[in-house]
Write a protein that holds these residues in place. Structure first.
Motif, PDB file in Angstrom:
ATOM      1  N   ALA A 266      37.087  69.639  18.363  1.00 58.49           N
ATOM      2  CA  ALA A 266      38.190  70.203  17.700  1.00 58.49           C
ATOM      3  C   ALA A 266      37.820  70.415  16.027  1.00 58.49           C
ATOM      4  O   ALA A 266      36.712  70.179  15.590  1.00 58.49           O
ATOM      5  N   THR A 267      38.521  71.027  15.399  1.00 62.78           N
ATOM      6  CA  THR A 267      38.155  71.429  14.176  1.00 62.78           C
ATOM      7  C   THR A 267      37.952  70.252  13.112  1.00 62.78           C
ATOM      8  O   THR A 267      37.420  70.554  11.964  1.00 62.78           O
ATOM      9  N   ASP A 268      38.411  69.271  13.375  1.00 65.08           N
ATOM     10  CA  ASP A 268      37.909  68.105  12.636  1.00 65.08           C
ATOM     11  C   ASP A 268      36.763  67.431  13.060  1.00 65.08           C
ATOM     12  O   ASP A 268      36.485  66.239  12.607  1.00 65.08           O
ATOM     13  N   PHE A 269      35.918  68.013  13.796  1.00 63.69           N
ATOM     14  CA  PHE A 269      34.748  67.461  14.469  1.00 63.69           C
ATOM     15  C   PHE A 269      33.700  66.939  13.214  1.00 63.69           C
ATOM     16  O   PHE A 269      33.246  65.580  13.472  1.00 63.69           O
ATOM     17  N   ILE A 270      33.526  67.517  12.322  1.00 64.52           N
ATOM     18  CA  ILE A 270      32.369  67.107  11.310  1.00 64.52           C
ATOM     19  C   ILE A 270      33.035  65.815  10.597  1.00 64.52           C
ATOM     20  O   ILE A 270      32.489  64.870  10.413  1.00 64.52           O
ATOM     21  N   GLU A 271      34.393  66.003  10.470  1.00 64.31           N
ATOM     22  CA  GLU A 271      35.224  64.687   9.573  1.00 64.31           C
ATOM     23  C   GLU A 271      35.178  63.526  10.654  1.00 64.31           C
ATOM     24  O   GLU A 271      35.178  62.267  10.092  1.00 64.31           O
ATOM     25  N   THR A 272      35.102  63.557  11.863  1.00 64.02           N
ATOM     26  CA  THR A 272      35.466  62.630  12.674  1.00 64.02           C
ATOM     27  C   THR A 272      34.120  62.138  13.687  1.00 64.02           C
ATOM     28  O   THR A 272      34.228  61.174  14.407  1.00 64.02           O
ATOM     29  N   HIS A 273      32.960  62.517  12.988  1.00 67.41           N
ATOM     30  CA  HIS A 273      31.795  62.199  13.935  1.00 67.41           C
ATOM     31  C   HIS A 273      30.671  61.944  13.046  1.00 67.41           C
ATOM     32  O   HIS A 273      30.462  62.319  12.034  1.00 67.41           O
ATOM     33  N   GLN A 274      30.017  60.771  13.386  1.00 67.86           N
ATOM     34  CA  GLN A 274      28.756  60.580  12.670  1.00 67.86           C
ATOM     35  C   GLN A 274      27.574  61.504  12.828  1.00 67.86           C
ATOM     36  O   GLN A 274      27.019  61.512  14.333  1.00 67.86           O
ATOM     37  N   ILE A 275      27.222  62.272  12.195  1.00 66.41           N
ATOM     38  CA  ILE A 275      26.053  63.062  12.233  1.00 66.41           C
ATOM     39  C   ILE A 275      24.942  62.768  11.450  1.00 66.41           C
ATOM     40  O   ILE A 275      24.665  63.044  10.347  1.00 66.41           O
ATOM     41  N   ASP A 276      23.974  62.433  12.128  1.00 68.52           N
ATOM     42  CA  ASP A 276      22.916  61.601  11.212  1.00 68.52           C
ATOM     43  C   ASP A 276      21.824  62.666  11.235  1.00 68.52           C
ATOM     44  O   ASP A 276      20.813  63.028  11.951  1.00 68.52           O
ATOM     45  N   ILE A 277      21.712  63.097   9.937  1.00 67.98           N
ATOM     46  CA  ILE A 277      20.695  64.150   9.475  1.00 67.98           C
ATOM     47  C   ILE A 277      19.341  63.530   8.943  1.00 67.98           C
ATOM     48  O   ILE A 277      19.269  62.499   8.134  1.00 67.98           O
ATOM     49  N   GLU A 278      18.304  63.993   9.638  1.00 64.38           N
ATOM     50  CA  GLU A 278      17.060  63.404   9.361  1.00 64.38           C
ATOM     51  C   GLU A 278      16.741  64.212   8.168  1.00 64.38           C
ATOM     52  O   GLU A 278      16.242  65.456   8.100  1.00 64.38           O
ATOM     53  N   ASP A 279      16.305  63.558   6.722  1.00 63.19           N
ATOM     54  CA  ASP A 279      16.358  64.191   5.646  1.00 63.19           C
ATOM     55  C   ASP A 279      14.631  64.648   5.767  1.00 63.19           C
ATOM     56  O   ASP A 279      13.705  63.928   6.001  1.00 63.19           O
TER      57      ASP A 279
END
Ligand code: MV4
Length: 452
Positions: free
Chosen positions: A437-450
């Motif tokens: 849903a439109t709150d996907f980024i706020e509500t999910h842990q998205i582990d970005i490999e730096d």
């Protein structure tokens, strides 16, 4: 048919429009700011005219300079792309006065849909479902409170002149309403010079599902199915897909026909996108209508085989649509990953600079729309999007796998980009399941490999 087209834009969309025009035998005129002198759209066009210094307000937004460039080059049409002057009704009027075809809708259609309260009323009158809300603008906090009591909290206060998330305030309860109502109106007055506001019931966790529509000057209109744009960050889309995993064929038909009904109700001509909110029960509601071609138009092209920019140019030339609704078939699944010069490991802060190494992926079902080339200096002046990775495959699962493969191949060194964000998103179970849903980024842990 248009003989010579001026593209009043830059970057990947200018390249995209030049490509379509060239294939149709239409001569092209690029306009560019001083900092864009070495950019790809300048190189690809038949002619190029400098219209001013780097700042957009002194170049790409300078109506007199663009009109003069069209006249001096003998262009008989202008394509605005998206952003800049694409939804500026006064610019359309200047084109009309200069006898130059504007590749897009009329100034009046832009005005009608630009006023969000009026657009909502028009949708309602066309029988398109709208979110339970006030009947037009709301003048006082007392009226707002009365409406909110009727539909129940939370409610959204939206600026008529707003859109795309600007001028929107949520009131969770009666105590908050007056403060939020006043804040929204003050914000709208400051941002748009128009403090009108209206209210809607706040829908929790909606999906953003938009329908592409093409309408010709003979009154024909068709929908090219939908795009799901729910993966957004601060109202900036990052990943879009077509079709939406959330739609059934029946719902797709209902929403598409509603989108066409609205476009026909306003005598609209050219390309339009009708945005809907879709709730978890499969109910859809009109949100906004965009009167420009969108960044994400390529995923619609991939699943329908229709070149939307060419259709725009044909419509602007006065030609009737070459397709009927029955001709349009939905084939496969497409996903667009927006590649921005931003660092997702540091709050997506901009990261412009020179591109030394550029390797773009290829292979079956992989399309990269970009204006970048090895040695290109990404300027800090404009929007940070530098490429669109557009994937097509017969099924969504295959498109996800192809997307991960293509992202792993893509190299844009040494600048930081959103590639690691997309790779991380593709590892999130809910995204893989299409359950977003439109709150996907706020509500999910998205582990970005730096990338170090
Ligand atoms: C809404 C909403 C929930 N309920 N309206 C955001 C920008 C503009 N397109 C309208 N938007 C919303 N309107 C009601 N009645 C939630 C949003 C919204 C949103 C919509 C689509 C995509 C992303 C969004 C992010 C935040 C809020």
């Amino acid at each position: 048919m248009i003989q010579k087209l001026l593209i009043a834009n830059r970057g990947e969309i200018a390249v995209r429009i030049i490509r379509a025009a060239r294939e149709m035998g239409i001569a092209t005129v690029a306009v560019f700011s001083e900092i864009d002198a070495d950019s790809m759209h300048v190189r690809l066009a038949d002619e190029a005219i400098c219209i001013g210094p780097a700042p957009s307000v002194k170049s790409y937004l300078m109506v007199p300079n663009i009109i003069m460039a069209a006249k001096s080059s003998g262009a008989d049409a202008i394509h605005p792309g998206y952003g800049f002057l694409a939804e500026n009704a006064d610019f359309v009027r200047h084109c009309d006065e200069a006898g130059i075809i504007f590749v897009g809708p009329s100034a009046d259609a832009i005005d009608r849909m630009g006023n969000k309260a009026q657009a909502r009323a028009t949708a309602q009158a066309a029988g398109v479902p709208v979110v339970p809300g006030s009947d037009g603008v709301v003048e006082t906090a007392a009226d707002a409170a009365q409406f909110a009591d009727e539909v129940g909290y939370p409610v959204l206060i939206k600026a008529s002149a707003g859109g795309g998330g600007k001028g929107m305030r949520v009131a969770e309860n009666a105590d908050e309403l007056e403060k939020q109502f006043t804040a929204a109106k003050n914000e709208a007055a400051a941002a748009f010079g128009n403090d009108e506001a209206y209210l809607e019931k706040y829908l929790a966790k909606p999906r953003h599902v938009e329908f592409q529509v093409l309408a010709d000057s003979a009154g024909n209109a068709v929908y090219l199915f939908e795009r799901d744009c729910s993966i957004q960050r601060r109202h900036q889309k990052l990943i879009e897909e077509a079709p939406s995993p959330a739609l059934t064929p029946q719902l797709r038909k209902k929403m598409g026909e509603a989108a066409v009904a609205l476009v026909k109700a306003v005598d609209y001509v050219n390309a339009a996108t009708v945005e809907f909110l879709l709730d978890k029960d499969g109910k859809f509601y009109f949100m906004e209508m965009n009167t420009r071609v969108q960044v994400e138009h390529p995923i619609t092209e991939q699943i329908t085989g229709i070149d939307i920019i060419k259709e725009q140019l044909r419509i602007a030339s006065g030609e009737p649509l070459s397709i009927t609704q029955d001709d349009i078939e939905l084939d496969g699944h497409a996903i667009e990953f927006r590649i921005n010069a931003e660092d997702p490991a540091h709050d997506f802060r901009p990261n412009p600079g020179r591109i030394d190494q550029l390797i773009v992926p290829g292979g079956f079902g992989v399309r990269v729309d970009t204006h970048c080339y090895p040695g290109y200096l990404v300027p800090p002046t404009y929007d940070s999007m530098i490429a669109k990775l557009v994937i097509w495959a017969p099924t969504r699962d295959e498109a996800l796998a192809r997307g991960a493969r293509a992202l792993a191949e893509m190299i844009i060194d040494p600048i930081k980009t959103t590639i690691p964000f997309h790779q991380a998103a593709l590892r999130v179970d809910d995204f893989i399941a299409g359950d977003v849903a439109t709150d996907f980024i706020e509500t999910h842990q998205i582990d970005i490999e730096d990338e170090g």
